[in-house]
Design an enzyme around this catalytic site. Structure first.
Site, PDB file in Angstrom:
ATOM      1  N   LYS A  22     -77.700 -62.147 -63.553  1.00 46.97           N
ATOM      2  CA  LYS A  22     -77.180 -60.517 -64.123  1.00 46.97           C
ATOM      3  C   LYS A  22     -75.847 -60.693 -65.344  1.00 46.97           C
ATOM      4  O   LYS A  22     -75.826 -60.151 -66.482  1.00 46.97           O
ATOM      5  CB  LYS A  22     -75.964 -60.068 -63.109  1.00 46.97           C
ATOM      6  CG  LYS A  22     -74.712 -59.604 -63.072  1.00 46.97           C
ATOM      7  CD  LYS A  22     -74.389 -58.951 -61.912  1.00 46.97           C
ATOM      8  CE  LYS A  22     -72.584 -60.002 -61.516  1.00 46.97           C
ATOM      9  NZ  LYS A  22     -71.300 -59.871 -62.327  1.00 46.97           N
ATOM     10  N   ASN A  23     -74.608 -62.054 -65.082  1.00 50.96           N
ATOM     11  CA  ASN A  23     -73.635 -62.344 -65.828  1.00 50.96           C
ATOM     12  C   ASN A  23     -74.399 -62.812 -67.658  1.00 50.96           C
ATOM     13  O   ASN A  23     -74.019 -62.513 -68.680  1.00 50.96           O
ATOM     14  CB  ASN A  23     -72.818 -63.341 -65.730  1.00 50.96           C
ATOM     15  CG  ASN A  23     -71.621 -62.093 -64.694  1.00 50.96           C
ATOM     16  OD1 ASN A  23     -72.044 -61.693 -64.948  1.00 50.96           O
ATOM     17  ND2 ASN A  23     -71.245 -63.597 -64.159  1.00 50.96           N
ATOM     18  N   CYS A 117     -65.258 -54.859 -60.631  1.00 48.86           N
ATOM     19  CA  CYS A 117     -64.987 -54.517 -59.312  1.00 48.86           C
ATOM     20  C   CYS A 117     -63.068 -55.243 -59.178  1.00 48.86           C
ATOM     21  O   CYS A 117     -62.275 -55.421 -60.497  1.00 48.86           O
ATOM     22  CB  CYS A 117     -65.288 -55.667 -59.023  1.00 48.86           C
ATOM     23  SG  CYS A 117     -67.305 -55.727 -58.640  1.00 48.86           S
ATOM     24  N   ARG A 122     -57.271 -58.121 -64.877  1.00 42.20           N
ATOM     25  CA  ARG A 122     -58.257 -58.605 -65.585  1.00 42.20           C
ATOM     26  C   ARG A 122     -58.505 -57.602 -66.836  1.00 42.20           C
ATOM     27  O   ARG A 122     -58.754 -56.952 -67.348  1.00 42.20           O
ATOM     28  CB  ARG A 122     -59.768 -57.863 -64.991  1.00 42.20           C
ATOM     29  CG  ARG A 122     -59.840 -58.630 -63.189  1.00 42.20           C
ATOM     30  CD  ARG A 122     -61.419 -58.535 -63.057  1.00 42.20           C
ATOM     31  NE  ARG A 122     -62.288 -58.665 -63.617  1.00 42.20           N
ATOM     32  CZ  ARG A 122     -63.454 -58.771 -63.293  1.00 42.20           C
ATOM     33  NH1 ARG A 122     -63.989 -57.789 -62.565  1.00 42.20           N
ATOM     34  NH2 ARG A 122     -64.108 -59.313 -63.834  1.00 42.20           N
ATOM     35  N   ASP A 305     -66.927 -67.344 -58.154  1.00 41.54           N
ATOM     36  CA  ASP A 305     -67.370 -66.184 -57.773  1.00 41.54           C
ATOM     37  C   ASP A 305     -68.383 -66.787 -56.742  1.00 41.54           C
ATOM     38  O   ASP A 305     -68.860 -65.551 -55.471  1.00 41.54           O
ATOM     39  CB  ASP A 305     -68.854 -65.885 -58.516  1.00 41.54           C
ATOM     40  CG  ASP A 305     -68.531 -64.532 -60.426  1.00 41.54           C
ATOM     41  OD1 ASP A 305     -67.274 -65.041 -59.615  1.00 41.54           O
ATOM     42  OD2 ASP A 305     -69.335 -65.057 -61.228  1.00 41.54           O
ATOM     43  N   ARG A 397     -74.872 -54.002 -57.506  1.00 40.48           N
ATOM     44  CA  ARG A 397     -74.366 -54.004 -58.146  1.00 40.48           C
ATOM     45  C   ARG A 397     -75.288 -55.721 -59.086  1.00 40.48           C
ATOM     46  O   ARG A 397     -75.421 -55.878 -59.775  1.00 40.48           O
ATOM     47  CB  ARG A 397     -72.986 -54.074 -59.210  1.00 40.48           C
ATOM     48  CG  ARG A 397     -72.611 -52.939 -58.858  1.00 40.48           C
ATOM     49  CD  ARG A 397     -70.651 -52.721 -59.101  1.00 40.48           C
ATOM     50  NE  ARG A 397     -70.951 -53.411 -60.580  1.00 40.48           N
ATOM     51  CZ  ARG A 397     -69.631 -52.913 -61.253  1.00 40.48           C
ATOM     52  NH1 ARG A 397     -68.745 -52.883 -60.640  1.00 40.48           N
ATOM     53  NH2 ARG A 397     -69.509 -53.916 -62.495  1.00 40.48           N
TER      54      ARG A 397
HETATM   55  N1  EPU Z   1     -58.163 -62.791 -69.019  1.00 38.50           N
HETATM   56  C1  EPU Z   1     -57.128 -62.225 -69.556  1.00 38.50           C
HETATM   57  N2  EPU Z   1     -57.284 -62.126 -71.675  1.00 38.50           N
HETATM   58  C2  EPU Z   1     -58.763 -61.244 -71.271  1.00 38.50           C
HETATM   59  C3  EPU Z   1     -59.848 -61.618 -70.474  1.00 38.50           C
HETATM   60  C4  EPU Z   1     -59.633 -62.256 -69.823  1.00 38.50           C
HETATM   61  O1  EPU Z   1     -56.459 -62.452 -69.346  1.00 38.50           O
HETATM   62  O2  EPU Z   1     -58.989 -60.471 -72.787  1.00 38.50           O
HETATM   63  C5  EPU Z   1     -58.006 -63.119 -67.758  1.00 38.50           C
HETATM   64  C6  EPU Z   1     -58.889 -62.815 -66.204  1.00 38.50           C
HETATM   65  O3  EPU Z   1     -57.700 -61.238 -65.828  1.00 38.50           O
HETATM   66  C7  EPU Z   1     -59.155 -63.351 -65.565  1.00 38.50           C
HETATM   67  C8  EPU Z   1     -59.662 -64.480 -66.370  1.00 38.50           C
HETATM   68  O4  EPU Z   1     -59.805 -64.608 -67.466  1.00 38.50           O
HETATM   69  O5  EPU Z   1     -58.090 -63.323 -64.713  1.00 38.50           O
HETATM   70  C9  EPU Z   1     -61.057 -64.609 -66.997  1.00 38.50           C
HETATM   71  O6  EPU Z   1     -61.790 -63.887 -67.175  1.00 38.50           O
HETATM   72  P1  EPU Z   1     -63.287 -63.501 -67.787  1.00 38.50           P
HETATM   73  O7  EPU Z   1     -62.637 -63.283 -68.831  1.00 38.50           O
HETATM   74  O8  EPU Z   1     -63.556 -65.365 -68.089  1.00 38.50           O
HETATM   75  O9  EPU Z   1     -64.044 -62.880 -67.018  1.00 38.50           O
HETATM   76  P2  EPU Z   1     -65.070 -62.295 -67.218  1.00 38.50           P
HETATM   77  O10 EPU Z   1     -65.389 -62.740 -68.933  1.00 38.50           O
HETATM   78  O11 EPU Z   1     -64.242 -60.488 -67.129  1.00 38.50           O
HETATM   79  C10 EPU Z   1     -66.557 -63.276 -65.632  1.00 38.50           C
HETATM   80  C11 EPU Z   1     -68.245 -62.826 -64.745  1.00 38.50           C
HETATM   81  C12 EPU Z   1     -67.192 -62.419 -63.557  1.00 38.50           C
HETATM   82  C13 EPU Z   1     -66.534 -64.117 -63.115  1.00 38.50           C
HETATM   83  C14 EPU Z   1     -65.711 -64.468 -64.653  1.00 38.50           C
HETATM   84  C15 EPU Z   1     -65.705 -65.688 -63.806  1.00 38.50           C
HETATM   85  C16 EPU Z   1     -69.609 -61.775 -66.433  1.00 38.50           C
HETATM   86  C17 EPU Z   1     -69.941 -60.212 -66.982  1.00 38.50           C
HETATM   87  N3  EPU Z   1     -68.572 -61.343 -65.591  1.00 38.50           N
HETATM   88  O12 EPU Z   1     -66.295 -62.528 -66.007  1.00 38.50           O
HETATM   89  O13 EPU Z   1     -68.043 -62.528 -62.672  1.00 38.50           O
HETATM   90  O14 EPU Z   1     -66.245 -63.998 -62.450  1.00 38.50           O
HETATM   91  O15 EPU Z   1     -66.459 -64.860 -65.625  1.00 38.50           O
HETATM   92  O16 EPU Z   1     -66.365 -67.060 -64.054  1.00 38.50           O
HETATM   93  O17 EPU Z   1     -70.241 -62.467 -67.233  1.00 38.50           O
HETATM   94  C18 EPU Z   1     -69.576 -61.555 -60.842  1.00 38.50           C
HETATM   95  O18 EPU Z   1     -70.461 -61.717 -60.552  1.00 38.50           O
HETATM   96  O19 EPU Z   1     -69.366 -60.988 -59.627  1.00 38.50           O
HETATM   97  C19 EPU Z   1     -67.706 -61.431 -61.293  1.00 38.50           C
HETATM   98  C20 EPU Z   1     -67.179 -60.820 -61.589  1.00 38.50           C
END
Ligand code: EPU
Length: 429
Positions: A22-23, A117, A122, A305, A397
Site C-alpha cells: 500500500k505505502n 487515520c 500528522r 504500524d 483502506r
Molecule cells: N511529521 C511532521 N511533519 C511533517 C511530516 C511528518 O511533524 O511534515 C511527523 C508526523 O506528525 C509523525 C511523524 O513525522 O509524527 C511520522 O510521519 P511520516 O511523515 O513519517 O508518516 P507518513 O509518511 O505520513 C507513512 C505511512 C504510515 C506510517 C508512517 C511511519 C504512508 C502512506 N503512510 O506515513 O502508514 O505509519 O509512514 O512509518 O506511507 C499505515 O499504513 O497504517 C500508516 C499510517
C-alpha cells in the site's frame, strides 16, 4: 455499514500470499505524474486507499486505471488541473503528495491540507518547507496549500525527523528541479527505495535511497515506464503476528524477509519459532508468548504500524510487556477495545503496560484506524466466542481481501452488511 465477525480459538494454518505494498504504491502513484507516456505498475493492491488515489488522479484529468489483475495504468502526458478536490484529499493523507508533482509539472498546485487515520497530529510542515527550499512560494489559505514556482531549483534540505512522506514527496519534486538536491536525515524505509528505483527507471537520477542521505540530480523530463511494486511488509507482519497469536503454523509467501526483520526478532524474543527463506517466512507457535518490550522507531526499528497488532498478541503473554510508541501520540485507541475483550493494559505516557491474561473473550468493538483494525481482528482470532468489529472501512483502506485470506488459513471470519448477522450465524453453524 459493514461488520467483521470473527470466532476465535482456531490456530491459523497454511500459507498466505503477501499483496503489493500500500505505502509503496501510494508513493509511486504521485511520482507517475512526473512522466510523459504510460506507466504500468504491477502488484498494486485492491484496497480503499488505492481506489482513492485512482479517483484523485482521474479528478485532475490524468488517465489512471487499476485492473483486476493488480496492474495499474497511469498516463500523465496531460494533466488538466492543478487543483485537487477537497473530499478526496481529506480522506487520505498520502493524497497531499500530488502537490509536489503538480508544482513540478504545471508550476502551481492547490491542494487541501490532508486528512487520514486519526493517530496523531500528522503535520505537513516538512513537505511545505521542502517546496519552499526548492524555490516555491507557498501560502496556506482557507485550509488549502497554494504553491507557485517558475521552475524548481535543487537545494540542500535537512528533515527534522526522517518522515517517510516528506522524503518521498521532496525526492519526487526534486527529480524535475534544476540542479542537485540533497535530503539529509532522509527516511530509510523500503518504500523510499522502491520509489527511487521507479523514478530512476523513468529516467531520473536518484542515489542513496535506503540511507539517511539521498541525492537527486534534476532532469528535464521523465517518461512512463513499467515497475513491480514491492510486497507489503505491514501485511506480511500482520499475518506473522496473527499466526503467532493463534498458536498457528503459517507460511507467509511472496514477501521480502529483510523488510520485516524487526517483527521477526520481536516474535523470536517472545518465543515464537520463525524461519526465513528467500521470499517466505514460516511462523510456528505453541503456548503463551514470553513477555517482551518493544519501542516504535523509524526503519529499521520496530515499525509503528505493527505496534497495535503486537499489543494484541502480547495480551496473553506469561507476564508483563511494555510497548512504547514514539512516532504518533494518539495511536492507542485500540487499547480500550482490547480491554473490553478482557485484556489488562494500562497506558502510562506513550507506553502500554500489558499484563498477560489467560485468554481474551469476544466483544463488540470498533476499529478507529487501519492498524487498530488489524489488532482487533487478531484479538478476535485469539478470543473465546464471536467478536463483532465495526469501522471496517478503515480496515478495507489497507488490507486486500483480509477476511478471505484468513478464511483460507482456517479462521472463522466473515464481513457482512449490518442486518446480515443471521446469515453469518448460519454460516458458523
Ligand atoms: N511529521 C511532521 N511533519 C511533517 C511530516 C511528518 O511533524 O511534515 C511527523 C508526523 O506528525 C509523525 C511523524 O513525522 O509524527 C511520522 O510521519 P511520516 O511523515 O513519517 O508518516 P507518513 O509518511 O505520513 C507513512 C505511512 C504510515 C506510517 C508512517 C511511519 C504512508 C502512506 N503512510 O506515513 O502508514 O505509519 O509512514 O512509518 O506511507 C499505515 O499504513 O497504517 C500508516 C499510517
Amino acid at each position: 455499514m459493514k461488520k467483521i465477525f470473527v470466532t476465535g480459538g482456531q490456530p491459523l494454518q497454511g500459507s498466505v500470499r503477501t499483496s503489493g505494498s500500500k505505502n509503496a504504491s501510494l508513493a509511486l502513484l504521485p511520482a507517475a505524474l512526473l512522466g510523459y507516456g504510460e506507466t504500468v505498475l504491477e502488484n498494486v493492491p485492491h484496497i480503499g486507499d488505492i481506489h482513492t488515489m485512482e479517483l484523485l488522479l482521474n479528478a485532475i484529468g490524468v488517465r489512471a486505471r487499476l485492473l483486476p489483475d493488480g496492474r495499474m495504468f497511469v498516463d500523465a502526458s496531460r494533466i488538466e488541473t492543478h487543483m485537487a478536490p477537497y473530499e478526496l484529499v481529506k480522506r487520505m493523507r498520502a493524497s497531499f503528495c500530488i502537490a509536489g508533482p503538480l508544482l513540478a509539472r504545471l508550476g502551481r498546485a492547490r491542494v487541501p491540507l490532508p486528512g487520514g487515520c486519526d493517530i496523531g497530529t500528522r503535520a505537513v510542515d516538512y513537505h511545505i518547507k521542502g517546496m519552499e527550499a526548492l524555490g516555491a512560494e507557498v501560502r496556506i489559505e482557507h485550509g488549502y496549500v497554494e504553491a507557485h514556482a517558475k521552475g524548481l531549483k535543487g537545494a540542500d534540505i535537512l528533515l527534522d525527523s526522517p518522515s517517510v512522506g516528506a522524503t518521498c514527496h521532496i525526492l519526487t519534486m526534486a527529480c524535475l528541479a534544476e540542479g542537485k538536491t540533497v535530503i539529509q536525515n532522509a527516511a530509510e524505509e523500503p518504500e523510499v527505495i522502491d520509489l527511487a528505483n521507479y523514478v530512476n527507471a523513468m529516467g531520473g537520477v536518484v542515489r542513496g535511497a535506503g540511507t539517511s542521505v539521498i541525492e537527486i540530480e534534476g532532469v528535464k523530463s521523465l517518461r512512463g515506464t513499467s515497475h513491480r511494486v514491492i510486497p507489503d511488509r505491514m501485511e506480511a507482519g500482520s499475518f506473522m503476528i496473527a499466526a503467532a497469536a493463534t498458536g498457528g503454523d503459517v507460511c507467509v509467501t511472496d514477501c521480502i524477509p529483510d523488510h520485516v526483520t524487526a517483527v521477526i526478532l520481536k516474535l523470536r524474543d517472545a518465543g515464537v519459532d520463525v524461519e526465513i527463506g528467500p521470499d517466505w517466512i514460516h511462523v510456528a507457535s505453541a503456548g503463551r508468548p514470553r513477555p517482551i518490550t518493544a519501542k516504535t522507531l523509524p526503519y529499521p526499528g520496530f515499525p509503528t504500524d505493527m505496534q497495535q497488532p503486537l499489543t494484541s498478541f502480547l495480551t496473553i503473554a506469561s507476564g508483563t510487556s511494555v510497548v512504547t510508541e514514539t512516532i504518533y501520540e494518539r495511536r492507542f485507541k485500540h487499547i480500550d477495545e482490547l480491554c473490553q475483550m478482557g485484556a489488562d493494559i494500562k497506558l502510562e505516557g506513550q507506553s502500554a503496560i500489558i499484563t498477560g491474561v489467560d485468554r481474551l473473550t469476544a466483544a463488540r468493538v470498533t476499529a478507529s484506524d487501519l492498524r487498530a483494525g488489524a489488532a482487533l481482528i487478531i484479538a478476535g482470532l485469539m478470543a473465546r466466542g464471536t467478536t463483532e468489529i465495526g469501522g471496517v472501512e478503515h480496515i478495507e483502506r489497507g488490507y486486500e481481501n483480509i477476511t478471505a485470506k484468513l478464511s483460507a488459513l482456517g479462521a472463522t471470519i466473515g464481513c457482512f452488511e449490518e442486518g446480515e448477522d443471521t446469515a453469518y450465524a448460519r454460516a458458523c453453524g
